[in-house]
Design a protein around this motif. Structure first.
Motif, PDB file in Angstrom:
ATOM      1  N   UNK A  58       0.807  -1.237   0.000  1.00 20.60           N
ATOM      2  CA  UNK A  58       0.000   0.000   0.000  1.00 20.60           C
ATOM      3  C   UNK A  58       0.833   1.277   0.000  1.00 20.60           C
ATOM      4  N   UNK A  59       2.053   1.221   0.523  1.00 24.81           N
ATOM      5  CA  UNK A  59       2.907   2.420   0.552  1.00 24.81           C
ATOM      6  C   UNK A  59       3.621   2.588  -0.775  1.00 24.81           C
ATOM      7  N   UNK A  60       4.318   1.541  -1.220  1.00 20.46           N
ATOM      8  CA  UNK A  60       5.055   1.626  -2.483  1.00 20.46           C
ATOM      9  C   UNK A  60       4.132   1.836  -3.672  1.00 20.46           C
ATOM     10  N   UNK A  61       2.904   1.318  -3.579  1.00 23.99           N
ATOM     11  CA  UNK A  61       1.963   1.439  -4.687  1.00 23.99           C
ATOM     12  C   UNK A  61       1.681   2.896  -5.039  1.00 23.99           C
ATOM     13  N   UNK A  62       1.730   3.750  -4.053  1.00 22.76           N
ATOM     14  CA  UNK A  62       1.449   5.167  -4.289  1.00 22.76           C
ATOM     15  C   UNK A  62       2.522   5.818  -5.164  1.00 22.76           C
ATOM     16  N   UNK A  63       3.707   5.167  -5.277  1.00 24.47           N
ATOM     17  CA  UNK A  63       4.770   5.706  -6.131  1.00 24.47           C
ATOM     18  C   UNK A  63       4.513   5.409  -7.602  1.00 24.47           C
ATOM     19  N   UNK A  64       3.566   4.517  -7.872  1.00 20.49           N
ATOM     20  CA  UNK A  64       3.251   4.182  -9.253  1.00 20.49           C
ATOM     21  C   UNK A  64       2.052   5.003  -9.719  1.00 20.49           C
ATOM     22  N   UNK A  65       2.323   6.157 -10.310  1.00 24.24           N
ATOM     23  CA  UNK A  65       1.229   6.955 -10.852  1.00 24.24           C
ATOM     24  C   UNK A  65       0.757   6.318 -12.164  1.00 24.24           C
ATOM     25  N   UNK A  66      -0.254   6.925 -12.781  1.00 23.02           N
ATOM     26  CA  UNK A  66      -0.815   6.311 -13.976  1.00 23.02           C
ATOM     27  C   UNK A  66       0.187   6.269 -15.122  1.00 23.02           C
ATOM     28  N   UNK A  67       0.992   7.298 -15.268  1.00 18.74           N
ATOM     29  CA  UNK A  67       1.969   7.318 -16.353  1.00 18.74           C
ATOM     30  C   UNK A  67       2.941   6.141 -16.238  1.00 18.74           C
ATOM     31  N   UNK A  68       3.394   5.871 -15.014  1.00 20.78           N
ATOM     32  CA  UNK A  68       4.314   4.745 -14.821  1.00 20.78           C
ATOM     33  C   UNK A  68       3.616   3.400 -15.032  1.00 20.78           C
ATOM     34  N   UNK A  69       2.416   3.276 -14.527  1.00 19.18           N
ATOM     35  CA  UNK A  69       1.700   2.016 -14.699  1.00 19.18           C
ATOM     36  C   UNK A  69       1.399   1.753 -16.168  1.00 19.18           C
ATOM     37  N   UNK A  70       1.050   2.824 -16.888  1.00 12.94           N
ATOM     38  CA  UNK A  70       0.772   2.682 -18.312  1.00 12.94           C
ATOM     39  C   UNK A  70       2.032   2.244 -19.056  1.00 12.94           C
ATOM     40  N   UNK A  71       3.178   2.793 -18.637  1.00 17.41           N
ATOM     41  CA  UNK A  71       4.450   2.403 -19.250  1.00 17.41           C
ATOM     42  C   UNK A  71       4.783   0.945 -18.955  1.00 17.41           C
ATOM     43  N   UNK A  72       4.490   0.510 -17.738  1.00 20.83           N
ATOM     44  CA  UNK A  72       4.744  -0.884 -17.355  1.00 20.83           C
ATOM     45  C   UNK A  72       3.849  -1.830 -18.146  1.00 20.83           C
ATOM     46  N   UNK A  73       2.557  -1.488 -18.265  1.00 24.09           N
ATOM     47  CA  UNK A  73       1.615  -2.331 -19.017  1.00 24.09           C
ATOM     48  C   UNK A  73       2.061  -2.459 -20.469  1.00 24.09           C
ATOM     49  N   UNK A  74       2.401  -1.327 -21.080  1.00 21.79           N
ATOM     50  CA  UNK A  74       2.831  -1.346 -22.478  1.00 21.79           C
ATOM     51  C   UNK A  74       4.118  -2.119 -22.680  1.00 21.79           C
TER      52      UNK A  74
ATOM     53  N   UNK B 283      -3.944  -2.174 -12.611  1.00 17.92           N
ATOM     54  CA  UNK B 283      -4.962  -1.119 -12.541  1.00 17.92           C
ATOM     55  C   UNK B 283      -5.531  -0.996 -11.136  1.00 17.92           C
ATOM     56  N   UNK B 284      -5.812  -2.145 -10.509  1.00 15.29           N
ATOM     57  CA  UNK B 284      -6.471  -2.125  -9.199  1.00 15.29           C
ATOM     58  C   UNK B 284      -5.494  -2.004  -8.046  1.00 15.29           C
ATOM     59  N   UNK B 285      -4.241  -2.439  -8.268  1.00 14.00           N
ATOM     60  CA  UNK B 285      -3.259  -2.412  -7.198  1.00 14.00           C
ATOM     61  C   UNK B 285      -3.453  -3.536  -6.194  1.00 14.00           C
ATOM     62  N   UNK B 286      -4.152  -4.616  -6.587  1.00 16.03           N
ATOM     63  CA  UNK B 286      -4.413  -5.704  -5.651  1.00 16.03           C
ATOM     64  C   UNK B 286      -4.202  -7.053  -6.316  1.00 16.03           C
ATOM     65  N   UNK B 287      -4.018  -8.079  -5.460  1.00 14.02           N
ATOM     66  CA  UNK B 287      -3.819  -9.431  -5.967  1.00 14.02           C
ATOM     67  C   UNK B 287      -5.090  -9.960  -6.620  1.00 14.02           C
ATOM     68  N   UNK B 288      -4.892 -10.825  -7.605  1.00 13.89           N
ATOM     69  CA  UNK B 288      -6.047 -11.372  -8.319  1.00 13.89           C
ATOM     70  C   UNK B 288      -6.916 -12.232  -7.421  1.00 13.89           C
ATOM     71  N   UNK B 289      -6.326 -12.874  -6.424  1.00 16.75           N
ATOM     72  CA  UNK B 289      -7.097 -13.790  -5.576  1.00 16.75           C
ATOM     73  C   UNK B 289      -7.666 -13.118  -4.332  1.00 16.75           C
TER      74      UNK B 289
END
Length: 669
Positions: free
Chosen positions: A431-447, A539-545
């Motif tokens: 929950x703490x480190x996740x806040x460092x991943x803004x949308x631009x970074x997550x979009x870059x990771x997904x791509x 996108x959700x920041x949570x585990x699939x299970x």
């Protein structure tokens, strides 16, 4: 069939219901059907009473299995099946069935269909034919409250191998018992015990299908748990890190009943007119039997010797010619020992299913990551050869780069570029480190992940199926660029090959496509499914299970699909992404749902996925229902279970046992 007088039926049913409180433990679960009710004074009530009475009064059960019926051929016909657990003795079986008959009458007093489960037995009845019919609903799951804290991937692989082996043994049982137990050595000095069982009226294929389906539900009922079970009307599975079954169950199952065919008549004492031929035949038989026996003995010894030599060879050496293309990348073991401070725990970066990863520094100052394959794992050599052969020939900015390998004695080391930001799971699940991943970074990771996977499937010299794409196998460099890693389970395809099959399913629960998890079939579309799960996690920041939604917890695919159907897909988005483009996020959710569709042919290719993510002029098709839809309601006191049966659902409270807590039910697929 002997039916009691109709006037006695209400009294007998009442006595059965009253008897419930006088007997043993509460049932694990029960379900009252939704396909109609009956009146106590009618013929159906008579027939039901006759069936339940016969269960109580019967003196013995053939190997713990009953197939009963009453009123056959009439509109009020009723059928019943009773099954005791395969390791339960006759007395305990009888006691359990004595409990189940009054209990089911008391809990489902007017329903034409019902089922009840105890720890030692199951009883069900219905107004339709249920004999030789494989049914997987209603169903429920129970999980041991204790988590697997270390070596989770390795634990899951041991569990998978154990349950697959037990499945084969049970499915190939005879017509009186389809049951198997066993154990295997698990990580952390534990022994994992397993039990599987089918109702023996099923065919080999029906039993196998039922158990494959049940094993595939483990991630959603018992993910990362030290034990659990999944139970359906036709089969059930259970595993624990303690022995929960009687040790006598290790013995071979009973033989089928003796054939009723009469034995051949005994020979007469009349002398044969061909006595000389008869004596010659006896002499030939006497000579032949020892000769054949000696030949079999010699052949057996030769097979053992050859197998021993082959196993020894596989363990001691990996054929050099198979990795000749990578000879220039070979490191000296002493150099790696010095770089990692002799594999010091202080340099340990993490541990996966097949070994430990260490950080090291070469003499020239270059920082490296060293994967040290475990020598006690049966797949270690194969994993080593896979990674050297595949990764050495792959060059892409979104794939981790192999610098070299070391092969000396029992040591098998893979040397990779060091990626400073660890793996993706350390960010999106925190929950703490996740806040460092803004949308631009997550979009870059997904791509980046999508382009790396596209390279494996279509753009490299080889065509490679990764088979274990997940957050912990995505490394992040200093600029947070994603790099796909861990090719130990990857498979190489021919250029025109579209699908392959395996009897050894490897990978991680929660990311496996249904056709792979259940039938061992894998293709590029299997990786697409895993990518879709990973995309929704990002996108959700949570585990699939374990998707947390307020005070409830359910699996990610179920929540994503429900949100999509209700027109609220934005509920899936991580609250930390408040500043990003909602349109782009919703499009990614749409693409993720297309990737996790249950039907393999409906999923897009990675080429189509890359296009969807990069070109907003492309119109996206509507997704169909994902695979493995489930629901995991949560409560602080008594767990609740949602049973889905005949497209209707019903909530019921059930008590938890001492060793088992959370309960989950999966919707039909």
């Amino acid at each position: 069939m002997i039916a009691p007088p109709r006037s006695a039926v209400p009294l007998l049913l009442s006595l059965l219901a009253l008897a419930t409180s006088a007997h043993g433990a509460d049932p694990l679960y029960y379900f009252c059907g939704t396909n109609g009710n009956f009146t106590a004074n009618g013929t159906y009530g008579d027939n039901l009473n006759a069936l339940l009475t016969s269960v109580i009064t019967a003196t013995a059960a053939d190997y713990g299995f009953y197939n009963l019926s009453a009123g056959s051929g009439s509109a009020d016909a009723i059928n019943a099946i009773a099954l005791c657990r395969g390791d339960v003795g006759a007395a305990d079986c009888r006691s359990c069935l004595n409990d189940s008959a009054p209990a089911i009458a008391g809990r489902c007093p007017v329903q034409k269909e019902a089922i009840i489960w105890y720890d030692n037995c199951m009883l069900r009845y219905s107004n339709r034919s249920i004999f030789r019919a494989m049914e997987d609903l209603p169903a429920f799951g129970l999980a041991n409250p204790n988590n697997v804290t270390n070596n989770v991937d390795q634990f899951n692989q041991v569990l998978r191998n154990l349950t697959d082996g037990l499945r084969d043994r049970a499915a190939n049982g005879n017509s009186t018992r389809k049951f198997a137990v066993g154990n295997a050595t698990a990580p952390n000095f534990q022994t994992l015990f397993g039990l599987v069982q089918c109702t023996p009226d099923l065919s080999q294929q029906q039993c196998d299908n039922c158990l494959v389906n049940a094993i595939g539900k483990i991630p959603w009922c018992c993910d990362q748990k030290q034990g659990g079970r999944y139970v359906t009307p036709s089969c059930n599975i259970r595993f624990e890190v303690y022995r929960f079954f009687d040790p006598s169950a290790y013995e071979s199952p009973p033989s089928p009943p003796e054939s009723t065919v009469s034995p051949p008549p005994p020979p007469t004492n009349n002398p044969s007119p061909k006595g000389k031929d008869t004596n010659s035949g006896r002499i030939a038989l006497i000579i032949t039997i020892p000769a054949v026996g000696l030949s079999l003995l010699v052949a057996g010894i030769l097979c053992i010797c050859l197998r021993s030599r082959r196993l020894k060879k596989n363990f001691e050496t990996v054929p050099v010619d198979e990795i000749s293309n990578a000879e220039s990348l070979q490191f000296d073991l002493n150099i790696i020992r010095e770089a990692t401070n002799d594999f010091s725990d202080s340099n340990k970066l993490g541990q996966g299913g097949f070994g430990v990863v260490y950080k090291g520094t070469l003499a020239n100052g270059q920082v490296i990551a060293v994967k040290r394959l475990s020598v006690d794992l049966g797949q270690g050599d194969q994993e080593f050869k896979n990674e050297v052969l595949l990764v050495a020939r792959l060059q892409h900015r979104n794939l981790v780069r192999l610098l070299g390998f070391c092969l000396e004695g029992r040591e098998r080391l893979l040397i990779y570029e060091f990626v400073p930001n660890s793996s993706l799971d350390h960010f999106i699940y925190d929950p703490v480190r996740r806040s460092r991943l803004d949308w631009e970074r997550r979009q870059k990771i997904i791509g980046g992940i999508a382009r790396g996977l596209l390279y494996l499937h279509e753009d490299s010299q080889l065509r490679i199926i990764h088979r274990d794409l997940k957050a912990s196998n995505i490394l992040l460099d200093a600029e947070m660029n994603p790099k796909i890693s861990d090719f130990g389970t990857a498979r190489l395809f021919a250029v025109d090959q579209t699908q392959d099959a395996t009897s050894r399913v490897v990978g991680t629960y929660g990311y496996m496509a249904p056709e792979y998890a259940m039938h061992g079939l894998f293709s590029v579309k299997s990786d697409v499914f895993s990518f879709g799960v990973l995309l929704l996690e990002i996108i959700s920041g949570q585990k699939s299970s374990h998707f947390c939604n307020g005070n409830t917890t359910e699996d990610l695919l179920s929540y994503a699909w429900r949100s999509w159907r209700e027109g609220t897909p934005s509920d899936l988005i991580d609250p930390n992404l408040a500043d990003g483009s909602r349109t782009e996020m919703l499009r990614c959710i749409h693409v993720g749902l297309l990737c996790v569709q249950e039907i393999e042919a409906d999923r897009p290719t990675m080429g189509a996925v890359v296009l969807m993510l990069s070109s907003y002029s492309t119109t996206l098709p509507l997704p169909s229902r994902p695979a493995f839809i489930s629901s995991i309601p949560e409560s602080n006191t008594a767990s609740r279970v949602m049973v889905t049966h005949s497209n209707q659902s019903e909530n019921k409270e059930i008590r938890e046992s001492v060793n088992e807590a959370s309960i989950t039910e999966l919707y039909p697929r």
